[in-house]
Design a protein around this motif. Structure first.
Motif, PDB file in Angstrom:
ATOM      1  N   VAL A 355       0.839  -1.199   0.000  1.00  0.00           N
ATOM      2  CA  VAL A 355       0.000   0.000   0.000  1.00  0.00           C
ATOM      3  C   VAL A 355       0.876   1.252   0.000  1.00  0.00           C
ATOM      4  CG1 VAL A 355      -1.717   1.310   1.300  1.00  0.00           C
ATOM      5  CG2 VAL A 355      -1.920  -1.181   1.129  1.00  0.00           C
ATOM      6  N   ILE A 356       1.903   1.270   0.861  1.00  0.00           N
ATOM      7  CA  ILE A 356       2.820   2.412   0.887  1.00  0.00           C
ATOM      8  C   ILE A 356       3.575   2.518  -0.432  1.00  0.00           C
ATOM      9  CG2 ILE A 356       4.871   3.358   2.027  1.00  0.00           C
ATOM     10  CD1 ILE A 356       3.829   1.999   4.609  1.00  0.00           C
ATOM     11  N   GLY A 357       3.878   1.363  -1.028  1.00  0.00           N
ATOM     12  CA  GLY A 357       4.551   1.360  -2.323  1.00  0.00           C
ATOM     13  C   GLY A 357       3.755   2.074  -3.396  1.00  0.00           C
ATOM     14  N   LEU A 358       2.413   2.006  -3.299  1.00  0.00           N
ATOM     15  CA  LEU A 358       1.590   2.720  -4.276  1.00  0.00           C
ATOM     16  C   LEU A 358       1.794   4.223  -4.146  1.00  0.00           C
ATOM     17  CD1 LEU A 358      -0.526   2.810  -6.484  1.00  0.00           C
ATOM     18  CD2 LEU A 358      -2.302   2.684  -4.719  1.00  0.00           C
ATOM     19  N   ALA A 359       1.959   4.723  -2.918  1.00  0.00           N
ATOM     20  CA  ALA A 359       2.219   6.156  -2.735  1.00  0.00           C
ATOM     21  C   ALA A 359       3.556   6.541  -3.364  1.00  0.00           C
ATOM     22  CB  ALA A 359       2.202   6.499  -1.247  1.00  0.00           C
ATOM     23  N   VAL A 360       4.565   5.690  -3.174  1.00  0.00           N
ATOM     24  CA  VAL A 360       5.880   5.951  -3.774  1.00  0.00           C
ATOM     25  C   VAL A 360       5.779   5.944  -5.298  1.00  0.00           C
ATOM     26  CG1 VAL A 360       8.249   5.103  -3.984  1.00  0.00           C
ATOM     27  CG2 VAL A 360       7.064   4.971  -1.778  1.00  0.00           C
TER      28      VAL A 360
END
Length: 381
Positions: A355-360
């Protein structure tokens, strides 16, 4: 989680092919040969190689994924119908009924947007009612939207040449076009995995990110009038664009798909919608496979981008903000795969990471264009 395999699945590929597989391969070969006969005089050696490679890739994809054997020809047939209706006159897009309301590129893409929104609603209603029938309807709407999206991109490609031969280009050159490509790739990857894992309910998780992209397309079209076809700037007048950008967006689509499945896994583990969503283990495996495919294509895209940079700017790497953030995205998912495969992590930590990877990834895709300047500033909002 391991999927069950049958004796048929363990046979060599050539023994698994049937008449439909060979008929599809023949169709692609004939279409590629016809395209070559029409346009070889305008293609250099690299573009001819791309055409041959694309044909082989389409055949392989159709053999690997049977649904592709009807999806791609249907999209192509609709595109050819739209092209025929133009009769070499771009102005007919505003007068011919079927072009104006269905088969011009903008009309087809607007149909795609409407159908994706409708599919999202149907999936969520089906989830609330625990309705398998509504989940199947959502999948059908997603397929239909994807057909219209791919047909729209094909027609837009033709429309660019109707404006002027030197304006014509593959429709992956600006944010409007690549957002359409993003929605299409994400939807197709979802449709493959939901069929493979019999997890149609996962559409309620994945379609919202596609609908968010559709919202951007609509805003960008009506507020910024960005749907108009513009000549390529010199930096994009390269055959490298034809392979670098699609490979990049397979990565973006896969990472977005994985993030939404990660949200579903977290919900399932907390007991929210647990009896309505696929099991957390299924979502975990789908997320892993999506990231694996996305990482492969993103790696290929990064290598291709470096080669394009060397050709255009004289160096493979210049620490341009877009290049730097692409490297950050690559390292993020390389670490994700390392932790899963070597350390054996599963469950919530990797779901949160996805999920955090999507922000990156979103910052690398859009944020760099909005807030930073560099050699890729031509992609700004």
């Amino acid at each position: 989680m391991e999927l069950a395999t049958t004796r048929f699945d363990r046979l060599p590929l050539w023994r698994r092919l049937d008449r439909r597989d060979w008929a599809y391969a023949l169709l692609i070969a004939v279409a590629a040969g016809y395209a070559f006969s029409l346009y070889h005089h305008a293609m250099d050696g690299y573009e001819q190689a791309i055409l041959a490679g694309s044909a082989l890739g389409l055949v392989a994809l159709g053999w690997f994924w049977p649904a592709w054997r009807w999806f791609f020809p249907l999209s192509g047939a609709l595109a050819l119908l739209g092209i025929q209706l133009y009769q070499h006159d771009l102005a007919r897009g505003q007068s011919a009924f079927w072009l104006k309301y269905a088969l011009s590129s903008q009309s087809a893409i607007m149909w795609m947007c409407s159908l994706f929104f409708l599919a999202t609603a149907v999936y969520w209603i089906g989830l609330a009612r625990r309705s398998a029938q509504l989940a199947r309807m959502g999948a059908g709407l997603t397929w239909t939207a994807s057909v219209m999206g791919l047909a729209g991109l094909f027609v837009r490609w033709y429309e660019s040449y109707l404006i002027a031969p030197d304006v014509g280009h593959i429709p992956v050159s600006n944010l409007y076009e690549v957002f359409v490509l993003f929605t299409l790739i994400t939807a197709l990857m979802y449709l493959y995995y939901q069929a493979k894992f019999a997890a149609a309910q996962s559409g309620a998780l994945v379609l919202p990110v596609i609908s968010a992209a559709v919202g951007f397309i609509l805003w960008y079209s009506f507020d910024r009038q960005a749907h108009g076809i513009q000549p390529l700037i010199p930096a994009l007048q390269s055959w490298w664009m034809k392979i670098h950008v699609p490979a990049n967006f397979v990565g973006y689509g896969a990472f977005s798909l994985a993030a939404m499945l990660g949200i579903g896994q977290l919900l399932a583990q907390k007991g929210w919608l647990k009896d309505r969503l696929p099991a957390a283990e299924v979502l975990d495996e789908m997320m892993y496979q999506a990231i694996s495919v996305g990482f492969l294509f993103f790696t290929i895209a990064t290598i291709l981008g470096a080669m394009w940079a060397a050709d255009a700017w004289g160096g493979y790497w210049s620490w341009d903000p877009k290049e730097t953030w692409a490297l950050i995205v690559w390292l993020n998912y390389a670490a994700w795969l390392h932790i899963r495969l070597v350390k054996g992590w599963r469950g919530a930590p990797l779901a949160w990471w996805a999920v955090i990877g999507l922000a990156v990834t979103s910052f690398a895709f859009l944020g760099v264009n909005m807030f930073l300047s560099g050699l890729h500033s031509y992609g700004g909002l």
